[in-house]
Write a protein that holds these residues in place. Sequence first.
Motif, PDB file in Angstrom:
ATOM      1  N   GLU A   5       0.708  -1.358  -0.580  1.00  0.00           N
ATOM      2  CA  GLU A   5       0.273   0.090  -0.100  1.00  0.00           C
ATOM      3  C   GLU A   5       1.124   1.327  -0.381  1.00  0.00           C
ATOM      4  N   CYS A   6       2.352   1.570   0.609  1.00  0.00           N
ATOM      5  CA  CYS A   6       2.543   2.548   1.009  1.00  0.00           C
ATOM      6  C   CYS A   6       3.989   2.658   0.230  1.00  0.00           C
ATOM      7  N   TYR A   7       4.363   1.120  -0.180  1.00  0.00           N
ATOM      8  CA  TYR A   7       5.976   1.566  -0.616  1.00  0.00           C
ATOM      9  C   TYR A   7       7.130   1.236   0.197  1.00  0.00           C
ATOM     10  N   SER A   8       6.860   0.724   1.345  1.00  0.00           N
ATOM     11  CA  SER A   8       7.842   0.930   2.767  1.00  0.00           C
ATOM     12  C   SER A   8       8.143  -0.183   2.940  1.00  0.00           C
ATOM     13  N   ASP A   9       9.541  -0.640   2.996  1.00  0.00           N
ATOM     14  CA  ASP A   9       9.552  -2.175   4.422  1.00  0.00           C
ATOM     15  C   ASP A   9       9.913  -1.148   5.848  1.00  0.00           C
ATOM     16  N   LYS A  10       9.718  -0.361   5.815  1.00  0.00           N
ATOM     17  CA  LYS A  10      10.081   0.612   7.506  1.00  0.00           C
ATOM     18  C   LYS A  10       8.865   1.109   8.052  1.00  0.00           C
ATOM     19  N   PRO A  11       7.517   0.535   8.361  1.00  0.00           N
ATOM     20  CA  PRO A  11       6.385   0.676   9.438  1.00  0.00           C
ATOM     21  C   PRO A  11       6.632   1.879   9.874  1.00  0.00           C
ATOM     22  N   ARG A  12       7.532   2.143  10.491  1.00  0.00           N
ATOM     23  CA  ARG A  12       7.322   3.201  11.275  1.00  0.00           C
ATOM     24  C   ARG A  12       8.331   4.895  11.069  1.00  0.00           C
ATOM     25  N   VAL A  13       9.115   4.399   9.496  1.00  0.00           N
ATOM     26  CA  VAL A  13      10.303   5.367   9.298  1.00  0.00           C
ATOM     27  C   VAL A  13      10.127   6.463   8.905  1.00  0.00           C
ATOM     28  N   THR A  14       8.359   7.400   8.405  1.00  0.00           N
ATOM     29  CA  THR A  14       8.135   8.353   8.852  1.00  0.00           C
ATOM     30  C   THR A  14       6.769   8.664  10.166  1.00  0.00           C
ATOM     31  N   TRP A  51       4.692  16.495  -0.003  1.00  0.00           N
ATOM     32  CA  TRP A  51       5.606  15.256  -1.613  1.00  0.00           C
ATOM     33  C   TRP A  51       5.638  16.451  -2.723  1.00  0.00           C
ATOM     34  N   ASN A  52       5.805  18.088  -2.711  1.00  0.00           N
ATOM     35  CA  ASN A  52       5.918  19.027  -3.483  1.00  0.00           C
ATOM     36  C   ASN A  52       6.831  18.782  -3.668  1.00  0.00           C
ATOM     37  N   PHE A  53       7.800  18.514  -2.489  1.00  0.00           N
ATOM     38  CA  PHE A  53       8.878  19.195  -1.727  1.00  0.00           C
ATOM     39  C   PHE A  53      10.336  18.242  -2.711  1.00  0.00           C
ATOM     40  N   PRO A  54      11.140  18.906  -2.776  1.00  0.00           N
ATOM     41  CA  PRO A  54      12.126  18.392  -3.459  1.00  0.00           C
ATOM     42  C   PRO A  54      12.842  16.840  -2.029  1.00  0.00           C
ATOM     43  N   PHE A  55      13.359  16.043  -2.456  1.00  0.00           N
ATOM     44  CA  PHE A  55      13.302  15.105  -1.446  1.00  0.00           C
ATOM     45  C   PHE A  55      15.365  14.515  -2.136  1.00  0.00           C
ATOM     46  N   LYS A  56      15.908  14.343  -0.654  1.00  0.00           N
ATOM     47  CA  LYS A  56      17.254  14.714  -1.346  1.00  0.00           C
ATOM     48  C   LYS A  56      17.376  12.256  -1.943  1.00  0.00           C
ATOM     49  N   THR A  57      16.906  12.147  -2.136  1.00  0.00           N
ATOM     50  CA  THR A  57      16.803  10.539  -2.249  1.00  0.00           C
ATOM     51  C   THR A  57      15.913  10.372  -2.753  1.00  0.00           C
ATOM     52  N   LEU A  58      15.981   9.032  -3.757  1.00  0.00           N
ATOM     53  CA  LEU A  58      15.112   8.068  -3.821  1.00  0.00           C
ATOM     54  C   LEU A  58      14.274   7.511  -3.172  1.00  0.00           C
ATOM     55  N   GLU A  59      14.663   6.749  -2.135  1.00  0.00           N
ATOM     56  CA  GLU A  59      14.306   6.029  -1.366  1.00  0.00           C
ATOM     57  C   GLU A  59      13.172   7.443  -0.698  1.00  0.00           C
ATOM     58  N   ILE A  60      13.543   8.664  -0.061  1.00  0.00           N
ATOM     59  CA  ILE A  60      12.775   9.239   0.736  1.00  0.00           C
ATOM     60  C   ILE A  60      11.440   9.334   0.380  1.00  0.00           C
ATOM     61  N   ALA A  61      11.823   9.578  -1.265  1.00  0.00           N
ATOM     62  CA  ALA A  61      10.849  10.005  -1.916  1.00  0.00           C
ATOM     63  C   ALA A  61       9.899   9.698  -2.120  1.00  0.00           C
ATOM     64  N   LYS A  62      10.014   8.112  -2.390  1.00  0.00           N
ATOM     65  CA  LYS A  62       8.887   6.620  -1.849  1.00  0.00           C
ATOM     66  C   LYS A  62       8.320   6.550  -0.349  1.00  0.00           C
ATOM     67  N   LEU A  63       8.707   7.363   0.096  1.00  0.00           N
ATOM     68  CA  LEU A  63       8.674   7.383   1.753  1.00  0.00           C
ATOM     69  C   LEU A  63       7.210   7.843   1.676  1.00  0.00           C
ATOM     70  N   TYR A  64       6.757   9.097   0.041  1.00  0.00           N
ATOM     71  CA  TYR A  64       5.661   9.843   0.109  1.00  0.00           C
ATOM     72  C   TYR A  64       4.646   9.642  -1.191  1.00  0.00           C
ATOM     73  N   LEU A  65       5.379   8.967  -1.641  1.00  0.00           N
ATOM     74  CA  LEU A  65       4.776   9.233  -3.313  1.00  0.00           C
ATOM     75  C   LEU A  65       3.400   8.767  -2.583  1.00  0.00           C
TER      76      LEU A  65
END
Length: 151
Positions: A5-14, A51-65
């Motif tokens: 659903e949210c594309y992360s394997d870290k369910p409390r990362v954000t 999610w409109n802001f730039p992200f430092k890495t692709l991994e972080i961007a994925k957290l907000y996709l």
Amino acid sequence: MICKECYSDKPRVTPLLKPEDCLKNHTQYICSTCGRCICIESDEKRDVYRWNFPFKTLEIAKLYLKTAEVICQDVCGIYEIIGKNDRISYKIFHTEEDLENYLSKNKDKKCEDKKPVYISEQYVESPNAQIRKLSDEEIKDYLREQNQFKI
Ligand SMILES: [Zn+2]
Ligand SMILES: [Zn+2]
């Protein structure tokens, strides 16, 4: 395992930064699969989301996709943006037109082939996901879990 659903394997990362402030003051997308909270607060005046802001890495961007997809009700792409001094960042856009629009307003930014570096195959609505602020109790639990698992 990566959450479908949210594309992360870290369910409390954000939230990544100042988690307590974010959970207290901002509306969250609560993943109905893994329970991860993703900030979906918008600046009302400008209609700008996290999610409109730039992200430092692709991994972080994925957290907000997922929050981008929920707002657009469609798949959204993550694009690699090259800025001044070849600094790379990642930005989420709904369509390639949105990307073009952004590039035309930001002449110091480039996007090499104008294709997303990451995009979901399809947009799947998650009927049990909630978009709301957390209660004090929920915030306490969530922060405790975040500290416990460091994930
Ligand atoms: Zn927030
Ligand atoms: Zn999830």
